[in-house]
Motif scaffolding. Sequence first.
Motif, PDB file in Angstrom:
ATOM      1  N   TYR A 149     -11.694  30.671  44.312  1.00 46.39           N
ATOM      2  CA  TYR A 149     -11.629  31.592  43.189  1.00 46.39           C
ATOM      3  C   TYR A 149     -11.668  30.778  41.893  1.00 46.39           C
ATOM      4  N   ILE A 150     -12.439  31.264  40.938  1.00 45.94           N
ATOM      5  CA  ILE A 150     -12.532  30.621  39.629  1.00 45.94           C
ATOM      6  C   ILE A 150     -11.542  31.331  38.686  1.00 45.94           C
ATOM      7  N   PRO A 186      -7.537  27.632  48.892  1.00 44.74           N
ATOM      8  CA  PRO A 186      -6.925  28.553  49.868  1.00 44.74           C
ATOM      9  C   PRO A 186      -5.408  28.354  49.947  1.00 44.74           C
ATOM     10  N   GLY A 187      -4.714  29.453  50.075  1.00 45.28           N
ATOM     11  CA  GLY A 187      -3.247  29.432  50.133  1.00 45.28           C
ATOM     12  C   GLY A 187      -2.658  30.263  49.001  1.00 45.28           C
ATOM     13  N   ILE A 188      -1.358  30.005  48.687  1.00 44.17           N
ATOM     14  CA  ILE A 188      -0.665  30.744  47.634  1.00 44.17           C
ATOM     15  C   ILE A 188      -0.865  30.020  46.313  1.00 44.17           C
ATOM     16  N   ASN A 189      -1.256  30.756  45.313  1.00 42.82           N
ATOM     17  CA  ASN A 189      -1.451  30.231  43.967  1.00 42.82           C
ATOM     18  C   ASN A 189      -0.743  31.154  42.968  1.00 42.82           C
ATOM     19  N   PHE A 190      -0.221  30.571  41.879  1.00 42.09           N
ATOM     20  CA  PHE A 190       0.485  31.345  40.865  1.00 42.09           C
ATOM     21  C   PHE A 190      -0.298  31.292  39.561  1.00 42.09           C
ATOM     22  N   ILE A 191      -0.403  32.454  38.908  1.00 38.25           N
ATOM     23  CA  ILE A 191      -1.087  32.557  37.629  1.00 38.25           C
ATOM     24  C   ILE A 191      -0.171  33.262  36.626  1.00 38.25           C
ATOM     25  N   LYS A 201      -1.256  34.895  43.833  1.00 41.49           N
ATOM     26  CA  LYS A 201      -2.569  35.122  44.413  1.00 41.49           C
ATOM     27  C   LYS A 201      -2.693  34.337  45.717  1.00 41.49           C
ATOM     28  N   VAL A 202      -3.063  35.025  46.784  1.00 42.37           N
ATOM     29  CA  VAL A 202      -3.254  34.400  48.100  1.00 42.37           C
ATOM     30  C   VAL A 202      -4.766  34.271  48.331  1.00 42.37           C
ATOM     31  N   ILE A 203      -5.231  33.041  48.433  1.00 43.80           N
ATOM     32  CA  ILE A 203      -6.666  32.762  48.599  1.00 43.80           C
ATOM     33  C   ILE A 203      -6.971  32.561  50.087  1.00 43.80           C
ATOM     34  N   PRO A 204      -7.940  33.303  50.670  1.00 45.35           N
ATOM     35  CA  PRO A 204      -8.280  33.115  52.091  1.00 45.35           C
ATOM     36  C   PRO A 204      -8.929  31.748  52.336  1.00 45.35           C
TER      37      PRO A 204
END
Length: 305
Positions: free
Chosen positions: A29-30, A43-48, A21-24
């Motif tokens: 994001y919750i 913000p940035g790259i996140n992994f779920i 997930k890329v957050i602007p």
Amino acid sequence: MMTPLLVLLVLVVLTILMTVKVIPQQSAYIMERLGKFYAVLQPGINFIIPFFDRIAYKYTLKETAVDIPEQICITRDNVQVRMDGVIFIQVIDPKKAAYGIADYTFAVIQLAQTTMRSEIGKLDLDKTFEERMTINRAVVQSIDDAAIGWGVKVLRYEIKNITPPQSVLIAMEKQMQAERERRAVILQSDGEKQAAINVAEGQKQKAVLESEGLRLRQINEAEGEAAALKSVAEATAESIRLVAAAIQTEGGMEAVQLKVADNYVEQFGKLAKAGNTLILPANLADMGSMIAAAVSIVKSSEPKK
């Protein structure tokens, strides 16, 4: 043979898309894991973990302007006015914004409207136009106190429009016209007053200058008359001194006798012309004795040596 590989490739791509997930920037994001809050994605790259994690809420951390719908407020003097506004809010705690209230935007709008009605009810109609800043600060303070658990910060509030009834607008227009006419009358009277003062001051200065000029004129005339009298006196004295000096010279006495005789004859002739009646002295024939008497008077008046 190609179909299973294609299906596997599609599954891999979908798994990657669900995992990354890329957050602007300026967003939050919750993420919930198995239905429970797990983390706030920055913000940035996140992994779920697919199928276990999900994005439950998405919030922007930017300042947001929210319109406050128009509503009817009643002032302290029982006048209905229509008012609307705009409020500027910002999410500062995404977790509280997600779980502290169902819809913070709706709550902020409702609280702003109730606070605005309450503040307008404390003021008369004339004051509502003057106390905008007071109303704005009251709305911001009220929402800030209530929104502590919502994760929302109220930055400012502004009233956009205050619309009184048409009858009140007509009355206000008449009042403003009467006020303008009153100020015009005051300005005109002040102008007339100042003009009268200027005229009086001018007349005063004129009278002062005229009196000063008259005084100087009288002084100059008096000084001129004094100088003329002095000149006449000096000339008379000088002529007397010259006559006295001439008498002391040789032949001076004979000249005096001749002058006396001449004046006597001249004055007697004028006396004869002045009227029909003529009084003659008893010793008119004795002209020599008269001249001798006049000469003796001249001699007696001479200073003794």
